[in-house]
Design an enzyme around this catalytic site. Structure first.
Site, mmCIF file in Angstrom:
data_model
loop_
_atom_site.group_PDB
_atom_site.id
_atom_site.type_symbol
_atom_site.label_atom_id
_atom_site.label_comp_id
_atom_site.label_asym_id
_atom_site.label_seq_id
_atom_site.Cartn_x
_atom_site.Cartn_y
_atom_site.Cartn_z
ATOM 1 N N ASP A 54 32.307 56.505 190.927
ATOM 2 C CA ASP A 54 32.979 56.596 192.222
ATOM 3 C C ASP A 54 31.954 56.919 193.302
ATOM 4 O OD1 ASP A 54 34.613 57.090 194.385
ATOM 5 O OD2 ASP A 54 35.793 58.660 193.412
ATOM 6 N N HIS A 106 36.630 54.738 191.214
ATOM 7 C CA HIS A 106 37.613 55.398 192.071
ATOM 8 C C HIS A 106 39.041 54.982 191.718
ATOM 9 C CE1 HIS A 106 38.578 57.670 195.672
ATOM 10 N NE2 HIS A 106 39.310 56.673 196.128
ATOM 11 N N SER A 137 42.372 60.589 196.008
ATOM 12 C CA SER A 137 41.707 59.928 197.124
ATOM 13 C C SER A 137 42.146 60.555 198.456
ATOM 14 C CB SER A 137 41.985 58.427 197.063
ATOM 15 O OG SER A 137 41.134 57.713 197.942
#
Length: 340
Positions: A278, A309, A182
């Site tokens: 995601d 995610h 991320s």
């Protein structure tokens, strides 16, 4: 196996709690932080879920915490196995940057610690997990600068300047990888860009591993448009808040697809791990395509089907999370595995 982690439920609960005085709330980024009009900042990061450095009895991974810069409070957690100590010529080193919207988490945070432990145990490598200063108290590029300071500290051990024995005695400094998920994947990319233009003596960056990278494009992608407007705003409006100096969605730090200098990316190998559900998946795909167009890089892509995610932090014992770890380890040790 590690015990399941229920951080997502905790964060969602915190993220949905409104202020008792809603007129005082100025900014609210779900999962990350709230800012009140009086300047108070409330972090939504599951405070109290940090774990101390120790010997993990399940994996045999040893950890220790190091202060890199007392002035800035930049620190790192170092991971190693006994096998790493016995390896002739040293083992690969992973420099890991945690996620959390550039605003939450530390190297000691349970989910990040657990993930790095798993990779180190599986790969028999050494890892350095960086704790950088966080927004909005310390907006970008401070987090980037702190991460680069940590990389320089690592590199100092290759030329006789460092004092950490686990690095000096166990690491092959010609086999370094940057890893993150991320926001941490965004940092890993930006550190590789910096490495490409500011070479460090005695070390070689072999490649980078980006898991569910936080990248944005000039126009919303299909995967981003698939989520509701609230979640979409949470994703896209976070960037200019944590990086107020940004030029917007064309900023190469968040949109490397638009970077005319992308070919300067350090390292020869790139693994991009995406999750099918995601919202950021399409931007990650575009990044891989842009790297392939530039040439000169071995670019691998791996997609976790039916997953969202950073699912591997919430579901560390799931088959998909274990498969993700296996792909990361295989990439680092150079074994051929089927990727897309």
């Amino acid at each position: 196996m590690f015990r399941p982690l229920f951080i997502s439920c905790l964060l969602i609960s915190f993220g949905g709690i409104a202020s008792s005085h809603p007129e005082e709330l100025q900014v609210f980024f779900q999962f990350f932080f709230k800012v009140y009009k009086n300047g108070t900042i409330e972090k939504l990061d599951g405070h109290g879920l940090d774990v101390p450095a120790s010997l993990d009895s399940e994996t045999g991974v040893q950890t220790k915490d190091i202060v890199i810069s007392p002035e800035t409070n930049v620190s790192a957690r170092v991971y190693a196995t006994k096998d790493a100590a016995a390896s002739k010529g040293g083992v690969p080193l992973l420099v890991y940057f945690h996620g959390g919207g550039f605003s939450t988490g530390t190297a000691a945070y349970y989910a990040f610690h657990q993930f790095v432990c798993s990779v180190v145990a599986k790969g028999k490598v050494v890892a350095v997990s960086v704790s950088y200063r966080l927004a909005p108290e310390h907006c970008l590029p401070i987090g980037y600068d702190d991460s680069w300071a940590a990389i320089k500290w690592v590199a100092s051990h290759a030329v006789g300047g460092g004092t950490e024995p686990w690095l000096k005695e166990r690491v092959d400094f010609n086999s370094i990888y940057f890893l993150g998920e991320s926001a941490g994947a965004n940092i890993a990319h930006n550190m590789a860009m910096r490495f490409g233009s500011e070479k460090l003596d005695g070390v070689e960056l072999k490649g980078i591993v980006l898991i569910h990278p936080y990248f944005l494009l000039k126009e919303p992608t299909r995967s981003l448009l698939a989520v509701n407007e609230e979640m979409r705003n949470n994703i896209t409006k976070l960037w200019p808040y944590v990086c107020p100096s940004t030029s917007g969605p064309s900023d190469p730090r968040v949109n490397p697809v638009a970077d005319p200098d992308l070919k300067k990316l350090g390292g020869k190998r790139v693994l991009i791990c995406l999750a099918e559900q995601d919202p950021l998946m399409d931007a990650g795909k575009k990044y891989g395509q842009a790297l392939r167009r530039e040439g000169g890089k071995v670019v691998k892509k791996f997609v976790s089907k039916g997953k969202s995610h950073v699912f591997h932090l919430r579901e560390p014992n799931s088959k998909e999370a274990l498969d993700l770890i296996d792909r990361v380890v295989s990439f680092v040790d150079g074994k051929s595995r089927k990727t897309q």
